[in-house]
Design a protein around this motif. Sequence first.
Motif, PDB file in Angstrom:
ATOM      1  N   ILE A  70       0.949  -1.158   0.109  1.00  0.00           N
ATOM      2  CA  ILE A  70       0.036  -0.037   0.024  1.00  0.00           C
ATOM      3  C   ILE A  70       0.907   1.224   0.084  1.00  0.00           C
ATOM      4  O   ILE A  70       1.754   1.294   0.829  1.00  0.00           O
ATOM      5  CB  ILE A  70      -1.032   0.079   1.112  1.00  0.00           C
ATOM      6  CG1 ILE A  70      -1.856  -1.216   1.180  1.00  0.00           C
ATOM      7  CG2 ILE A  70      -1.729   1.266   1.237  1.00  0.00           C
ATOM      8  CD1 ILE A  70      -2.712  -1.427   2.384  1.00  0.00           C
ATOM      9  N   LEU A  71       0.706   2.091  -1.114  1.00  0.00           N
ATOM     10  CA  LEU A  71       1.417   3.237  -1.223  1.00  0.00           C
ATOM     11  C   LEU A  71       0.889   4.432  -0.785  1.00  0.00           C
ATOM     12  O   LEU A  71      -0.413   4.804  -1.396  1.00  0.00           O
ATOM     13  CB  LEU A  71       2.024   3.219  -2.462  1.00  0.00           C
ATOM     14  CG  LEU A  71       3.064   4.198  -2.899  1.00  0.00           C
ATOM     15  CD1 LEU A  71       4.013   3.683  -3.829  1.00  0.00           C
ATOM     16  CD2 LEU A  71       2.527   5.567  -3.423  1.00  0.00           C
ATOM     17  N   VAL A  72       1.312   5.385  -0.169  1.00  0.00           N
ATOM     18  CA  VAL A  72       0.754   6.619   0.226  1.00  0.00           C
ATOM     19  C   VAL A  72       1.357   7.757  -0.330  1.00  0.00           C
ATOM     20  O   VAL A  72       2.712   8.212   0.232  1.00  0.00           O
ATOM     21  CB  VAL A  72       0.610   6.853   1.872  1.00  0.00           C
ATOM     22  CG1 VAL A  72      -0.104   8.123   2.286  1.00  0.00           C
ATOM     23  CG2 VAL A  72      -0.118   5.478   2.647  1.00  0.00           C
ATOM     24  N   PRO A  73       0.811   8.725  -1.184  1.00  0.00           N
ATOM     25  CA  PRO A  73       1.447   9.941  -1.656  1.00  0.00           C
ATOM     26  C   PRO A  73       1.599  11.081  -0.456  1.00  0.00           C
ATOM     27  O   PRO A  73       0.769  10.917   0.490  1.00  0.00           O
ATOM     28  CB  PRO A  73       0.724  10.427  -2.735  1.00  0.00           C
ATOM     29  CG  PRO A  73      -0.590   9.782  -2.403  1.00  0.00           C
ATOM     30  CD  PRO A  73      -0.654   8.544  -1.565  1.00  0.00           C
ATOM     31  N   GLY A  74       2.204  12.061  -0.756  1.00  0.00           N
ATOM     32  CA  GLY A  74       2.071  13.542  -0.002  1.00  0.00           C
ATOM     33  C   GLY A  74       0.826  14.221  -0.380  1.00  0.00           C
ATOM     34  O   GLY A  74       0.090  13.952  -1.238  1.00  0.00           O
ATOM     35  N   ALA A  75       0.875  15.706  -0.020  1.00  0.00           N
ATOM     36  CA  ALA A  75       0.046  16.446  -0.482  1.00  0.00           C
ATOM     37  C   ALA A  75       0.537  17.712  -1.019  1.00  0.00           C
ATOM     38  O   ALA A  75       1.808  17.890  -0.812  1.00  0.00           O
ATOM     39  CB  ALA A  75      -1.076  16.847   0.826  1.00  0.00           C
ATOM     40  N   ALA A  76      -0.175  18.262  -1.823  1.00  0.00           N
ATOM     41  CA  ALA A  76       0.062  19.716  -2.497  1.00  0.00           C
ATOM     42  C   ALA A  76      -0.876  20.414  -2.830  1.00  0.00           C
ATOM     43  O   ALA A  76      -2.041  20.110  -2.824  1.00  0.00           O
ATOM     44  CB  ALA A  76       1.003  19.241  -3.583  1.00  0.00           C
ATOM     45  N   GLY A 114       1.940  -9.420   6.027  1.00  0.00           N
ATOM     46  CA  GLY A 114       1.866  -9.750   4.634  1.00  0.00           C
ATOM     47  C   GLY A 114       1.906  -8.477   3.857  1.00  0.00           C
ATOM     48  O   GLY A 114       2.101  -8.541   2.573  1.00  0.00           O
ATOM     49  N   VAL A 115       1.904  -7.377   4.399  1.00  0.00           N
ATOM     50  CA  VAL A 115       1.567  -6.083   3.731  1.00  0.00           C
ATOM     51  C   VAL A 115       2.855  -5.273   4.020  1.00  0.00           C
ATOM     52  O   VAL A 115       3.040  -5.123   5.172  1.00  0.00           O
ATOM     53  CB  VAL A 115       0.350  -5.165   4.068  1.00  0.00           C
ATOM     54  CG1 VAL A 115       0.139  -3.876   3.263  1.00  0.00           C
ATOM     55  CG2 VAL A 115      -0.866  -6.478   3.930  1.00  0.00           C
ATOM     56  N   THR A 116       3.374  -4.752   2.840  1.00  0.00           N
ATOM     57  CA  THR A 116       4.404  -3.598   3.065  1.00  0.00           C
ATOM     58  C   THR A 116       3.708  -2.156   2.724  1.00  0.00           C
ATOM     59  O   THR A 116       3.031  -2.061   1.884  1.00  0.00           O
ATOM     60  CB  THR A 116       5.554  -3.990   1.941  1.00  0.00           C
ATOM     61  OG1 THR A 116       6.088  -4.963   2.154  1.00  0.00           O
ATOM     62  CG2 THR A 116       6.364  -2.677   1.890  1.00  0.00           C
ATOM     63  N   LEU A 117       4.257  -1.384   3.726  1.00  0.00           N
ATOM     64  CA  LEU A 117       3.771   0.181   3.362  1.00  0.00           C
ATOM     65  C   LEU A 117       4.687   0.790   2.860  1.00  0.00           C
ATOM     66  O   LEU A 117       6.229   0.765   2.993  1.00  0.00           O
ATOM     67  CB  LEU A 117       3.560   0.701   4.864  1.00  0.00           C
ATOM     68  CG  LEU A 117       2.176   0.387   5.562  1.00  0.00           C
ATOM     69  CD1 LEU A 117       2.178   1.038   6.883  1.00  0.00           C
ATOM     70  CD2 LEU A 117       0.702   0.841   4.694  1.00  0.00           C
ATOM     71  N   ALA A 118       4.311   1.659   1.748  1.00  0.00           N
ATOM     72  CA  ALA A 118       5.338   2.700   1.239  1.00  0.00           C
ATOM     73  C   ALA A 118       4.760   3.864   1.032  1.00  0.00           C
ATOM     74  O   ALA A 118       3.800   4.189   1.102  1.00  0.00           O
ATOM     75  CB  ALA A 118       5.516   1.991  -0.331  1.00  0.00           C
ATOM     76  N   SER A 119       5.760   5.071   0.970  1.00  0.00           N
ATOM     77  CA  SER A 119       5.067   6.381   0.782  1.00  0.00           C
ATOM     78  C   SER A 119       6.214   7.258  -0.215  1.00  0.00           C
ATOM     79  O   SER A 119       7.469   6.713  -0.253  1.00  0.00           O
ATOM     80  CB  SER A 119       4.947   7.039   2.168  1.00  0.00           C
ATOM     81  OG  SER A 119       6.498   7.069   2.670  1.00  0.00           O
TER      82      SER A 119
END
Length: 218
Positions: A70-76, A114-119
Amino acid sequence: MRVQIVLFDGFDPLDAVAPYEVLYAGGTASGGAVTVELVTAEGPRPVAAGIGGLVLQATAALDPDRADLILVPGAAGRLEEGEEGPDELVHVLLARALETELPALLKAAKDDPGVTLASVCGGSILLALAGLLEGRRATTHHSGLDVLATTGVHAVDARVVDDGDLVTAAGVTSGLDLGLHLLEREVGPQIAHAVETLFAHERRGIVWRDQGPAPATF
């Protein structure tokens, strides 16, 4: 590898689209070993980015049971009238995301082995403000490293930081490097190299890991 990229109102578009394209191309190059979809905490809906009125369509709900990563972006974007201070912009937008069901879903993902977090960029700050990164090693945009450190994170000034089931990237274009690193790590270097060649993009720097001897002070 099943990838879900999280969208929320005010997300930075390049944070999301750069790794999306890299990982999607990796799925094509690997014959389907990688799938990627855009999701929100609320389910399928159009989501307005923080820049230029761009709207992306999320096609599914964030569901840790259906994801390996699961990949989380930033804000702008711009502050609304009455809100002052560009340094507060990211905090305003991320705070709004934290008022949704997103933190609970991300915690469920963190607790799943079983889940990797990414950002990418400020996505790690969102994770940190949700209380999910204390004691972990992570990076973010260089302007936010001090903020990240105040949450109990070991902030690392590197383009990509691989801390096992947490992989974070720095400024917005580092999402390309993050995607390529994840392809290399999870699918293999030949797939990552093929996508790197297709995109005419050479990764910058060394992926930081907590391995080997610590360097002496220069």
